[in-house]
Design an enzyme around this catalytic site. Structure first.
Site, PDB file in Angstrom:
ATOM      1  N   CYS A  35      -5.623   4.037  -4.529  1.00 35.45           N
ATOM      2  CA  CYS A  35      -5.892   2.746  -3.896  1.00 35.45           C
ATOM      3  C   CYS A  35      -7.056   1.933  -4.458  1.00 35.45           C
ATOM      4  CB  CYS A  35      -6.116   2.998  -2.413  1.00 35.45           C
ATOM      5  SG  CYS A  35      -6.369   1.542  -1.453  1.00 35.45           S
ATOM      6  N   ASP A  85       0.285  -1.032  -4.883  1.00 32.84           N
ATOM      7  CA  ASP A  85      -0.957  -0.597  -5.524  1.00 32.84           C
ATOM      8  C   ASP A  85      -0.779   0.681  -6.320  1.00 32.84           C
ATOM      9  OD1 ASP A  85      -0.633   1.029  -3.275  1.00 32.84           O
ATOM     10  OD2 ASP A  85      -2.735   0.935  -2.652  1.00 32.84           O
ATOM     11  N   HIS A  89     -10.715  -2.436   0.986  1.00 29.10           N
ATOM     12  CA  HIS A  89     -10.983  -1.105   0.418  1.00 29.10           C
ATOM     13  C   HIS A  89     -11.738  -1.154  -0.912  1.00 29.10           C
ATOM     14  CE1 HIS A  89      -9.434   3.332   0.395  1.00 29.10           C
ATOM     15  NE2 HIS A  89     -10.753   3.219   0.542  1.00 29.10           N
ATOM     16  N   ASP A 133       0.839  -1.197   0.000  1.00 27.74           N
ATOM     17  CA  ASP A 133       0.000   0.000   0.000  1.00 27.74           C
ATOM     18  C   ASP A 133       0.877   1.251   0.000  1.00 27.74           C
ATOM     19  OD1 ASP A 133      -2.154   1.678   0.144  1.00 27.74           O
ATOM     20  OD2 ASP A 133      -2.840   1.049   2.124  1.00 27.74           O
ATOM     21  N   ASP A 134       0.822   2.013  -1.081  1.00 25.83           N
ATOM     22  CA  ASP A 134       1.558   3.281  -1.195  1.00 25.83           C
ATOM     23  C   ASP A 134       3.077   3.108  -1.128  1.00 25.83           C
ATOM     24  OD1 ASP A 134      -0.955   4.365  -1.224  1.00 25.83           O
ATOM     25  OD2 ASP A 134      -0.672   5.692   0.491  1.00 25.83           O
TER      26      ASP A 134
END
Length: 508
Positions: free
Chosen positions: A70, A277, A128, A30-31
């Site tokens: 995301c 992502d 998410h 993530d990120d």
């Protein structure tokens, strides 16, 4: 889950178990940015098991995400389609915790497709892609409704900058910070200290349960989205500070899962892929990731927002220590896994953007893509064509984050490239052209007058591509405050040690 037969026309419709079908593990960070690993050039990040995946397998230098933020990126991975095709577009760009929308159930995810091939399917980590659908706590959009039969520790909304007990009250944290087991609340607000360990234990449990049949494990991490956290064994483990601690903890988790595969002697029948992502949130300063020498980060279609660190591992099949420069995409995971599982993807389906890269993984064939199309919401921003990147629209990005880098409370406006249509977005006619092999930092645009034939070819490809886009109702931004997750109404605070009985751990 009952689905019409016609919906499954793109793959073999009769469920079967294919002896020898490979197992699949998708690690999804993530990120995390292009420059966040030692093997991608970070000078102070410690080497870990993720880097070792590259030593024992393949490292990709031109792997692109399905989107720069995301929710749409995750939707593209699971469906093999660009987000614009499935309505995962809109000003918000992501699902909020109270949205009534979710990943459309009409879409056949890769988990559902692999179930039809006889695969066990499991998921732990960040979701998410929607939570509740009709009433609070119905969990109508959670993973079990999209083909995941085993769902361990999961975070339907992920984790947010409000999940920091040092800065926020319990009430403030409860709004966006919660943890589930399958569809049942475990904690609200979330205590993330043991979250990585819990995800690893669930992943090991799933592998142990299914080691004698083909399985698909989807493991999207919380790292390294803000708020940053670390388990006791990783706090202070990195010269790079807390962000480096997060990378080390996530890398440890990857190593634990792959060691489990080795312990059960199924490594030569297991393909594992690690990707991120989207690019890093640069506005978080030293608490955010690194794009390396690439321009931009999360939210933008500059290379730093969409070009991902990527590793593929399959002992005995993927050549060890290879560096692959072919242009591939996260959307390709769908077609690749389905083909390797013995499925039959419909090559005439122009609405599925995924192409199999099984030959690329074996270092036997070039990329199947002539073009990659990069969007911001429903706006086509850029096209990758061979070594060229043609940008029709770009987002302005400040390079001075002095005003952001302080010890204070952030807000949602800290991501400077969330918008796709406001006055921070610039159209280019003629478009900007970069040779991303020679100039990956996108610092030196080429003279369009010298590339007229190439531009005509790309413009024609854009015309053909847009003709395949069918207008679809957006599933984002459908706010319904009554759908706010709340485990113990009206307190919305809980901490259940044993939330359900159906997936209790077995002895490894």
């Amino acid at each position: 889950m009952l689905v019409g037969i016609s919906t499954f026309a793109f793959f073999l419709c009769v469920a079967k178990t294919v002896v020898g079908s490979p197992n699949f593990i998708i690690f999804f960070a993530d990120d995390v940015g292009y420059g966040d690993f030692q093997s991608f050039g970070h000078p102070t990040q410690e080497k870990g098991p993720i880097d070792v995946m590259g030593d024992e397998g393949m490292r990709f230098t031109s792997w692109y995400s399905g989107d720069s933020i995301c929710t749409p990126s995750r939707a593209s991975l699971l469906t093999g389609r660009l987000p614009i095709r499935i309505g995962v577009v809109g000003p918000n760009r992501v699902f909020w915790q109270w949205d009534q929308g979710g990943l459309p159930k009409s879409e056949i995810t890769i988990a559902e497709a692999l179930q039809q091939q006889g695969y066990a399917t499991g998921m732990v980590g960040k979701w998410h892609l929607g939570i509740n659908e009709k009433v609070a706590n119905d969990g109508g959009h959670l993973p079990m409704h999209h083909g995941f039969e085993y769902v361990g520790t999961n975070y339907p909304y992920g984790q947010n900058w409000k999940c920091d007990p040092k800065k926020f009250s319990t009430a403030e944290m409860s709004e966006k910070c919660f943890k589930y087991k399958n569809s049942t609340f475990v904690q609200q607000p979330t205590d993330m200290i043991n979250s990585t360990f819990e995800m690893v234990e669930d992943a090991k449990d799933f592998i142990m349960r299914n080691k004698n049949q083909p399985f698909f494990l989807y493991m999207p991490f919380l790292q390294a989205h803000c708020t940053l956290f670390c388990s006791p064994g990783f706090c202070g483990s990195s010269r790079r500070g807390i962000y480096g601690d997060n990378i080390n903890e996530m890398s440890w988790a990857v190593g634990e899962v792959l060691d489990t595969v080795k312990r059960h002697s199924i490594q030569e029948n297991t393909l594992a892929i690690f990707i991120s992502d989207n690019g890093p949130q640069l506005e978080m300063c030293v608490d955010g990731g690194s794009s390396g020498f690439l321009k931009g980060g999360k939210g933008s279609t500059w290379e730093g927002g969409i070009r991902m660190p990527a590793f593929a591992w399959w002992p005995g099949t993927i050549p060890a220590g290879e560096v692959n420069h072919e242009v591939v995409s996260t959307v390709d995971i769908y077609a690749t896994l389905l083909e390797l599982a013995g499925g039959n993807a419909d090559e005439d389906d122009v609405t599925r953007d995924s192409k199999s890269i099984s030959g690329v993984l074996r270092n036997e064939s070039p990329s199947p893509h002539e073009f990659l199309f990069h969007y911001c919401s429903d706006r086509l921003m850029a096209v990758r064509y061979g070594e060229y990147k043609i940008s029709y629209v770009t987002q302005m990005r400040t390079t001075d984050f002095t005003d952001f880098c302080y010890e204070g409370v952030p807000d949602d406006d800290r991501i400077t490239n969330l918008r796709c249509y406001d006055d921070t977005v610039v159209s280019h006619d003629p478009p900007l052209i970069f040779n991303t092999d020679e100039d990956p930092a996108e610092e030196h645009p080429l003279n369009p007058a010298r590339h007229g034939l190439m531009l005509s070819h790309v413009n024609e490809a854009v015309r053909r591509h847009k003709a395949t886009i069918v207008p679809t109702r957006s599933v984002l931004g459908l706010k319904n405050a009554a759908l706010q997750p709340c485990c113990n109404y009206p307190a919305c605070v809980c901490n259940y040690e044993h939330p359900y009985e159906s997936q209790q751990k077995s002895e490894l």
